[in-house]
Design a protein around this motif. Sequence first.
Motif, PDB file in Angstrom:
ATOM      1  N   ALA A 463      40.572  48.929  35.794  1.00  0.00           N
ATOM      2  CA  ALA A 463      39.551  49.867  36.261  1.00  0.00           C
ATOM      3  C   ALA A 463      38.154  49.263  36.239  1.00  0.00           C
ATOM      4  O   ALA A 463      37.279  49.677  37.000  1.00  0.00           O
ATOM      5  CB  ALA A 463      39.579  51.141  35.410  1.00  0.00           C
ATOM      6  N   LEU A 464      37.930  48.276  35.362  1.00  0.00           N
ATOM      7  CA  LEU A 464      36.606  47.661  35.237  1.00  0.00           C
ATOM      8  C   LEU A 464      36.389  46.507  36.212  1.00  0.00           C
ATOM      9  O   LEU A 464      35.284  45.955  36.275  1.00  0.00           O
ATOM     10  CB  LEU A 464      36.399  47.157  33.807  1.00  0.00           C
ATOM     11  N   ARG A 465      37.423  46.115  36.960  1.00  0.00           N
ATOM     12  CA  ARG A 465      37.257  45.016  37.907  1.00  0.00           C
ATOM     13  C   ARG A 465      36.098  45.299  38.848  1.00  0.00           C
ATOM     14  O   ARG A 465      36.004  46.372  39.437  1.00  0.00           O
ATOM     15  CB  ARG A 465      38.534  44.829  38.740  1.00  0.00           C
ATOM     16  N   GLY A 466      35.199  44.335  38.991  1.00  0.00           N
ATOM     17  CA  GLY A 466      34.065  44.490  39.885  1.00  0.00           C
ATOM     18  C   GLY A 466      32.886  45.228  39.295  1.00  0.00           C
ATOM     19  O   GLY A 466      31.863  45.387  39.957  1.00  0.00           O
ATOM     20  N   SER A 467      32.997  45.686  38.040  1.00  0.00           N
ATOM     21  CA  SER A 467      31.909  46.442  37.416  1.00  0.00           C
ATOM     22  C   SER A 467      30.850  45.537  36.792  1.00  0.00           C
ATOM     23  O   SER A 467      29.777  45.999  36.421  1.00  0.00           O
ATOM     24  CB  SER A 467      32.460  47.378  36.334  1.00  0.00           C
ATOM     25  N   GLY A 468      31.175  44.254  36.619  1.00  0.00           N
ATOM     26  CA  GLY A 468      30.260  43.336  35.955  1.00  0.00           C
ATOM     27  C   GLY A 468      30.406  43.327  34.454  1.00  0.00           C
ATOM     28  O   GLY A 468      29.690  42.587  33.760  1.00  0.00           O
ATOM     29  N   ARG A 469      31.349  44.108  33.910  1.00  0.00           N
ATOM     30  CA  ARG A 469      31.516  44.176  32.463  1.00  0.00           C
ATOM     31  C   ARG A 469      32.660  43.257  32.035  1.00  0.00           C
ATOM     32  O   ARG A 469      33.664  43.100  32.733  1.00  0.00           O
ATOM     33  CB  ARG A 469      31.787  45.614  32.017  1.00  0.00           C
ATOM     34  N   PHE A 470      32.500  42.657  30.850  1.00  0.00           N
ATOM     35  CA  PHE A 470      33.501  41.737  30.308  1.00  0.00           C
ATOM     36  C   PHE A 470      34.500  42.545  29.483  1.00  0.00           C
ATOM     37  O   PHE A 470      34.130  43.203  28.508  1.00  0.00           O
ATOM     38  CB  PHE A 470      32.836  40.672  29.444  1.00  0.00           C
ATOM     39  N   PRO A 471      35.807  42.485  29.823  1.00  0.00           N
ATOM     40  CA  PRO A 471      36.805  43.297  29.117  1.00  0.00           C
ATOM     41  C   PRO A 471      37.444  42.557  27.951  1.00  0.00           C
ATOM     42  O   PRO A 471      38.001  41.466  28.110  1.00  0.00           O
ATOM     43  CB  PRO A 471      37.835  43.571  30.216  1.00  0.00           C
ATOM     44  N   VAL A 472      37.394  43.147  26.766  1.00  0.00           N
ATOM     45  CA  VAL A 472      38.001  42.529  25.590  1.00  0.00           C
ATOM     46  C   VAL A 472      38.675  43.603  24.750  1.00  0.00           C
ATOM     47  O   VAL A 472      38.153  44.718  24.609  1.00  0.00           O
ATOM     48  CB  VAL A 472      36.960  41.752  24.753  1.00  0.00           C
ATOM     49  N   ALA A 473      39.844  43.273  24.221  1.00  0.00           N
ATOM     50  CA  ALA A 473      40.563  44.184  23.326  1.00  0.00           C
ATOM     51  C   ALA A 473      40.912  43.444  22.044  1.00  0.00           C
ATOM     52  O   ALA A 473      41.311  42.278  22.081  1.00  0.00           O
ATOM     53  CB  ALA A 473      41.829  44.703  23.996  1.00  0.00           C
TER      54      ALA A 473
END
Length: 590
Positions: A463-473
């Motif tokens: 869902a965050l693809r293209g948002s400019g946010r870095f995804p980490v879990a």
Amino acid sequence: MDDKMTPGAGHNVARVEDPKGPLAPKASFGSDVVAETLRDLDVPYIALNPGASYRGLHDSIVNYLGNTKPQMLLCLHEEHAVHIAQGWAKVTEKAMAAAVHSNVGLMHASMAIFNAWCDRMPVLIMGATGYLDAARRRPWIEWIHTSRDQASMIRNYVKWDDQPGSPTAAREAIVRARWIAETTPKGPVYVNLDVGLQEDPLAKDLPPMDVKRYGPPVVLGPSEDLVAQAKKLIEGAKKPVIFYGRGSRAQAAWDNRVALAERLGAPVITDLKSSAVFPTEHPLHAGCAHMQAEKHIAALVREADLILAFDAVDIGGFLLSCVEGGAPTGKIVNVSMDHRIHNGWSMDHQVLPPADLFVSADTDLTVAALVKALGSAKKEVWSKDVRPKRDLALRGANEQPLVRDLALALRKALGKREVSLLHTTIAWHESWWPIDHPLAYFGGAGGGGLAAGPGIAVGSALALRGSGRFPVAVLGDGDFLMGATVLWTAVHYRIPLLIVVSNNSSFYNDELHQERVAHTRTRPPENKWIGQKMIDPDIDLAQIAKGQGATGIGPVRTIAELEAALPGAIAAVEAGGVALIDVRVVPGYA
């Protein structure tokens, strides 16, 4: 939120499974109508593990829709499919679809459905069953994959279910299901399609249906009288406290929550079980609700003359951890609509909390109404001890990391990037990681079921693809191992994601339970590890990641090794890949 920062808006995953040959020119079978309805509802993806019970729908998505809107996301387990949809919903607040194969797939998926239910996340679950007409069933397999009233297995933890008997009824059922799923309190829904409905040719074309007219927004704001009553209590209070629980991802709602706290000069408590609702670095943020309230938070609650709770998960249990008997002397205003879906089977309604004023309305709309009613004057905070100062320095380079060190090193390595923390372990503490944006953090699994973290992380990252946010879990080792094969889906569809495993080689929470039991019974506590430790052989988590096409690093055993490993993993994700770091941490909780 500007369009650039709108998650899930037109940022498709890699087209790695495009169908060949001409597409069917029109809907000719019942399953074509079902696929067409998903398309008309703008459902972007359908996560699935394939099965013969919905082979008709599968064909319709591929050979009628061209595998687009919805695009299939192949998963290696039905739990992954539902958890990916749950993660998508955490970011977008919208339902994507997940398909599960007959009774066996539904049983596989049931834990994930329960997680989504407790998390109040909308998921559109498409199910299927063998022919209802027994005379049409294939021998053996179609009998064991057919259940009478199949939805009864999950009816106690979905908002609604249906088993339509015709393509016309199926179209209406799907439209209704999505509408119910996305209406607060949100949750999963289930539509079951028998093989005959899917595979029989249409007797005639169905009349067109404008689906947008059949899913009207349901807006439930507070009445003027309730706002006036709440305002009166607020104006009479000298020591108010706010507990923000569930809230939307909207920037305007975030700003209103900050504004309300500043109007009142009220210390704010939030909850790591819920998504980001308030900036944790704000001077008014006192901390988060944990299984046992921290001393300074319990003191604030006991001293408060007014507690404003906004859809707080288990507000009753939280008060019990702060005040003996669970009934503070201060007035309580409880704003929530969660009671509307409580039932007699699931105990996720929690302890019945005291309330001097109950507002059954949307929490964001209620906060906005209170901000408007109270005017713009700000008050000074009444408490000098909103939150204690904490040591946030990394320990020595050669030390084995604590979970705290893992968090601090990871955040340091990410620098000034706009980061979304997709999931954390139960060992997490909010002081280690600033939450400064509605998309900065997405809460827990909901139902406490392991295997949720990996799938939720993949769905949120999608869902965050293209948002400019870095995804980490940040995941526990037990949680990761139960859901490890979801990494293949992330790699296959080019969904960038960093997973850091906080690995204590144990189901450590249960070690603590065994230790308590042993002490209570005056038995040897040193035996607590038996049946808990994942050792002999040691499990190579990095190899599990590499085996699915991801970058795998580890095991990392010191803080220095962790700091050295992080830049490469971050670079792999920024290049569009999936990376995992196995960090061997000292067992323990915040």
